[in-house]
Every structure is written in C-alpha cells, then in structure tokens.
Design an enzyme around this catalytic site. Structure first.
Site, PDB file in Angstrom:
ATOM      1  N   HIS A  63       0.849  -1.190   0.000  1.00 12.01           N
ATOM      2  CA  HIS A  63       0.000   0.000   0.000  1.00 12.01           C
ATOM      3  C   HIS A  63       0.884   1.240   0.000  1.00 12.01           C
ATOM      4  O   HIS A  63       2.113   1.137   0.099  1.00 12.01           O
ATOM      5  CB  HIS A  63      -0.981  -0.018   1.173  1.00 12.01           C
ATOM      6  CG  HIS A  63      -0.351   0.035   2.533  1.00 12.01           C
ATOM      7  ND1 HIS A  63       0.416  -1.001   3.050  1.00 12.01           N
ATOM      8  CD2 HIS A  63      -0.373   0.994   3.504  1.00 12.01           C
ATOM      9  CE1 HIS A  63       0.819  -0.681   4.264  1.00 12.01           C
ATOM     10  NE2 HIS A  63       0.358   0.529   4.559  1.00 12.01           N
ATOM     11  N   HIS A  65       1.186   3.950   2.018  1.00 12.23           N
ATOM     12  CA  HIS A  65       1.608   4.715   3.187  1.00 12.23           C
ATOM     13  C   HIS A  65       3.130   4.883   3.164  1.00 12.23           C
ATOM     14  O   HIS A  65       3.867   3.997   2.731  1.00 12.23           O
ATOM     15  CB  HIS A  65       1.160   4.021   4.473  1.00 12.23           C
ATOM     16  CG  HIS A  65      -0.254   4.345   4.840  1.00 12.23           C
ATOM     17  ND1 HIS A  65      -1.019   3.538   5.661  1.00 12.23           N
ATOM     18  CD2 HIS A  65      -1.052   5.399   4.510  1.00 12.23           C
ATOM     19  CE1 HIS A  65      -2.220   4.081   5.817  1.00 12.23           C
ATOM     20  NE2 HIS A  65      -2.268   5.194   5.129  1.00 12.23           N
ATOM     21  N   ASP A  67       5.580   4.758   5.243  1.00 15.19           N
ATOM     22  CA  ASP A  67       6.522   3.821   5.858  1.00 15.19           C
ATOM     23  C   ASP A  67       6.705   2.561   5.027  1.00 15.19           C
ATOM     24  O   ASP A  67       7.515   1.700   5.371  1.00 15.19           O
ATOM     25  CB  ASP A  67       6.090   3.471   7.291  1.00 15.19           C
ATOM     26  CG  ASP A  67       4.693   2.877   7.373  1.00 15.19           C
ATOM     27  OD1 ASP A  67       3.798   3.336   6.649  1.00 15.19           O
ATOM     28  OD2 ASP A  67       4.489   1.939   8.171  1.00 15.19           O
ATOM     29  N   HIS A  68       5.976   2.461   3.910  1.00  9.36           N
ATOM     30  CA  HIS A  68       6.107   1.311   3.013  1.00  9.36           C
ATOM     31  C   HIS A  68       6.671   1.689   1.640  1.00  9.36           C
ATOM     32  O   HIS A  68       7.044   0.796   0.877  1.00  9.36           O
ATOM     33  CB  HIS A  68       4.755   0.618   2.839  1.00  9.36           C
ATOM     34  CG  HIS A  68       4.246  -0.016   4.092  1.00  9.36           C
ATOM     35  ND1 HIS A  68       4.243  -1.380   4.295  1.00  9.36           N
ATOM     36  CD2 HIS A  68       3.741   0.527   5.229  1.00  9.36           C
ATOM     37  CE1 HIS A  68       3.741  -1.648   5.499  1.00  9.36           C
ATOM     38  NE2 HIS A  68       3.428  -0.502   6.083  1.00  9.36           N
ATOM     39  N   HIS A 140      -7.688  -1.949   5.670  1.00  9.85           N
ATOM     40  CA  HIS A 140      -6.812  -0.930   6.229  1.00  9.85           C
ATOM     41  C   HIS A 140      -7.387   0.448   5.887  1.00  9.85           C
ATOM     42  O   HIS A 140      -8.406   0.545   5.188  1.00  9.85           O
ATOM     43  CB  HIS A 140      -5.399  -1.098   5.661  1.00  9.85           C
ATOM     44  CG  HIS A 140      -4.340  -0.331   6.398  1.00  9.85           C
ATOM     45  ND1 HIS A 140      -4.222  -0.347   7.765  1.00  9.85           N
ATOM     46  CD2 HIS A 140      -3.349   0.496   5.949  1.00  9.85           C
ATOM     47  CE1 HIS A 140      -3.212   0.426   8.126  1.00  9.85           C
ATOM     48  NE2 HIS A 140      -2.666   0.953   7.044  1.00  9.85           N
ATOM     49  N   ASP A 211      -0.555  -4.018   5.779  1.00  8.13           N
ATOM     50  CA  ASP A 211      -1.228  -3.622   7.011  1.00  8.13           C
ATOM     51  C   ASP A 211      -2.710  -3.995   6.914  1.00  8.13           C
ATOM     52  O   ASP A 211      -3.346  -3.781   5.879  1.00  8.13           O
ATOM     53  CB  ASP A 211      -1.102  -2.121   7.224  1.00  8.13           C
ATOM     54  CG  ASP A 211       0.336  -1.682   7.467  1.00  8.13           C
ATOM     55  OD1 ASP A 211       1.232  -2.555   7.439  1.00  8.13           O
ATOM     56  OD2 ASP A 211       0.561  -0.482   7.683  1.00  8.13           O
ATOM     57  N   HIS A 269       6.178  -5.667  11.716  1.00  8.83           N
ATOM     58  CA  HIS A 269       5.455  -4.397  11.750  1.00  8.83           C
ATOM     59  C   HIS A 269       5.072  -4.042  13.185  1.00  8.83           C
ATOM     60  O   HIS A 269       3.904  -3.854  13.523  1.00  8.83           O
ATOM     61  CB  HIS A 269       4.212  -4.468  10.851  1.00  8.83           C
ATOM     62  CG  HIS A 269       3.678  -3.122  10.450  1.00  8.83           C
ATOM     63  ND1 HIS A 269       2.680  -2.479  11.152  1.00  8.83           N
ATOM     64  CD2 HIS A 269       3.992  -2.298   9.417  1.00  8.83           C
ATOM     65  CE1 HIS A 269       2.399  -1.333  10.559  1.00  8.83           C
ATOM     66  NE2 HIS A 269       3.188  -1.193   9.508  1.00  8.83           N
TER      67      HIS A 269
END
Length: 309
Positions: A63, A65, A67-68, A140, A211, A269
C-alpha cells in the site's frame, strides 16, 4: 527460498529498527531476489546485507503509506550505480506509478534500466513457469494488499540406478526426462518420465501481508501456506487501539495462522513502543499460546522457507 527482513517497525523508524521492507531471496530458484515494500532507508539496510541491487528483479508494494514506499525513489536511483542493468518490475495499488513518475521526474533522476510499474486491484499479478503471485485486498485505512507467492511443483529426482539399467548416461536425455518428455530407447521401447523419476517436489507457499485488520481475505491468502508473514503492531491488551488504527495484535495474527492452516508464522510491523527484541518477547509469548510455531521478525536475519509435506 529465504526471507530477509530489512525493516520491521510500524509507522516510523527507531534507533533499533527500520520501517517496513523484506526481501524474498530466491538465488537457488532464479538467481534473483524480490522486495516486498520499501520504507525509508531500505537501500541502507541492503548495504548492510549480502544483497546486491543488481540482483533485484521485482518489487511488490502492499500500500501507499509512507513507511512502506518512501525508500523507493532513492533505491531505484541507486540501482543503476550498483550494477543494475536488467529490467525491474514493480507491482502495487493504483497511484504507485504516479508516485514513482513524480518523484523521479522532479528529482531529475536518471533510470538507465527498463522500469515497469504494474498497478493492480488484486487477482493474479504475476505468473511464469516457476511462480504464481496472487493478491487480495485487506482491511486498512487505504487500499492495502496481501500477496500469496506459490512455487510451482517440480519434477522429482532422477533415479540414477534405473537410468543406468536402461543404459543411459548423463546428457541431454536427462533434461528431456526432467521436462516430462518420453525417450525412444532405440529398441522399440519408450521410456516414460514416471519410470525413472521420483515423486514430484511440492512447491512452497509464502504469504506476505500488508497492514490490515483481521479479515476473510487474510485467511484466503494464507490457506495452508508454508510461511505466513503477518503484521503484529500491538499486544493483545491494545486490541481496541489496533482496531482503531486498522491494525492487528499478535494474538490476532496467531489466530489467523491457526484458522488458515499455515505451517509457520513470522510476526512483523511492530509499534515503536516496543523498543527492542527484549520488549517484543511478550508479543511472541502470547502469540505462541495460540500458534506455537511463531517467530519474531529480526532485521538482517535469514529465515529459510521450509518445505512442509
């Protein structure tokens, strides 16, 4: 196949752990590795490992976000300087191509190898003679996908004693039998592959989730998997927080592994409130009360993908 975690933290990096990324090393199978997510500083983590960006074949993004994905522009730019000349294919949700195009264009980054970005909304996203990769939408705050990587079954080993009895010596004929082709022995007999091949080797299944809250698609993706990688952002006493932030607890991850019939579970995670491996032990302990064959992801440590029969 081996998994190497390059980042195991949720949200933001800490002094102990980087944000999300993991490498599926397939050097014996295809002499390459695949990357799943690419949080900030992933390329720095790769420099600390034995991985080489020149061997990176595919990137699967769960996805969008930060942090990914915030590590993607730097890693893509650096790959050419580290000997990467072969095609690199990226898979991820709609919007991934725009993120890559804008980042590389505004920074005037030059990509001298072929880069393909494949956006998807689930289904079979890749297949060749060796592997199939399927994806499903999870639960999510933004569209987040899990991936199921299936290694196709392989022919069994040749029975060398039987081959010798037929008067066959090592050479092209061995390859033909391994490929499932029958051989004319020249005396009116046909030698079929099943006459000299052992039982096929069952392909392994690895499930890597983005997530998510608990949902049915987790179970579909993880069904009978040899290895399930599942987020465990919180301990179970913070189940309400996990729900509110669209995440899972360690116990919920263990329950998913149990219900899906997975063989092994690796938790990752982790919230930065759990400072180090010592503080993560309670997550492991409570998960093991539900699913004993559970491990904690640890960065730059290799986790073999076992072949369960």
């Amino acid at each position: 196949m081996e998994l190497e975690f390059l980042g195991t933290n949720a949200g933001v990096p800490s002094l102990q752990r980087n944000v999300t990324s993991m490498a599926l090393r397939m050097f014996e199978e295809r002499r390459t590795f695949w990357l799943f997510d690419c949080g900030e500083a992933t390329q720095h983590q790769i420099l600390r490992s034995s991985l080489k960006l020149s061997k990176l074949e595919k990137i699967f993004v769960t996805h969008l976000h930060g942090d990914h994905i915030f590590g993607l522009p730097g890693l893509l730019s650096s790959r050419a300087y580290q000997g990467g000349t072969t095609k690199l294919t990226m898979y991820g949700p709609p919007g991934l191509k725009q993120f890559i195009d804008v980042s590389l264009t505004l920074s005037q980054s030059r990509i001298e190898y072929e880069l393909e970005v494949v956006e998807h909304t689930g289904g079979t996203v890749f297949e060749d003679q060796e592997f199939t990769v399927e994806s499903l939408l999870l639960d999510h705050r933004v569209d987040s996908y899990g991936y199921r990587i299936t290694e196709k079954d392989k022919a069994g080993s040749l029975d060398l004693k039987r081959m010798s009895e037929y008067g066959l010596k090592p050479g092209p004929v061995y390859g033909k039998l391994k490929r499932g082709e029958s051989i004319d022995l020249g005396d009116g007999r046909m030698l079929k592959p099943e006459d000299v091949l052992g039982s096929p080797k069952k392909g392994r299944v690895v499930t890597i989730l983005g997530d998510t809250r608990p949902c049915d698609n987790v179970l579909t993706l993880a069904r009978d998997a040899d290895l399930l990688v599942h987020e465990a952002t919180f301990m179970d006493d913070l189940k309400e927080s996990a729900y509110n932030y669209h995440h899972c607890t360690s116990v919920q991850a263990a329950e998913a592994a149990l219900r899906a019939g997975a063989k092994e579970l690796i938790l990752t995670h982790f919230s930065s409130r759990y400072k180090d491996m010592e503080h993560l032990q309670p997550l492991l302990e409570e998960a093991r009360t539900v699913f004993p064959n559970t491990l904690l992801a640890e960065e730059l440590v290799l986790f073999p993908v076992q072949r369960h029969t």
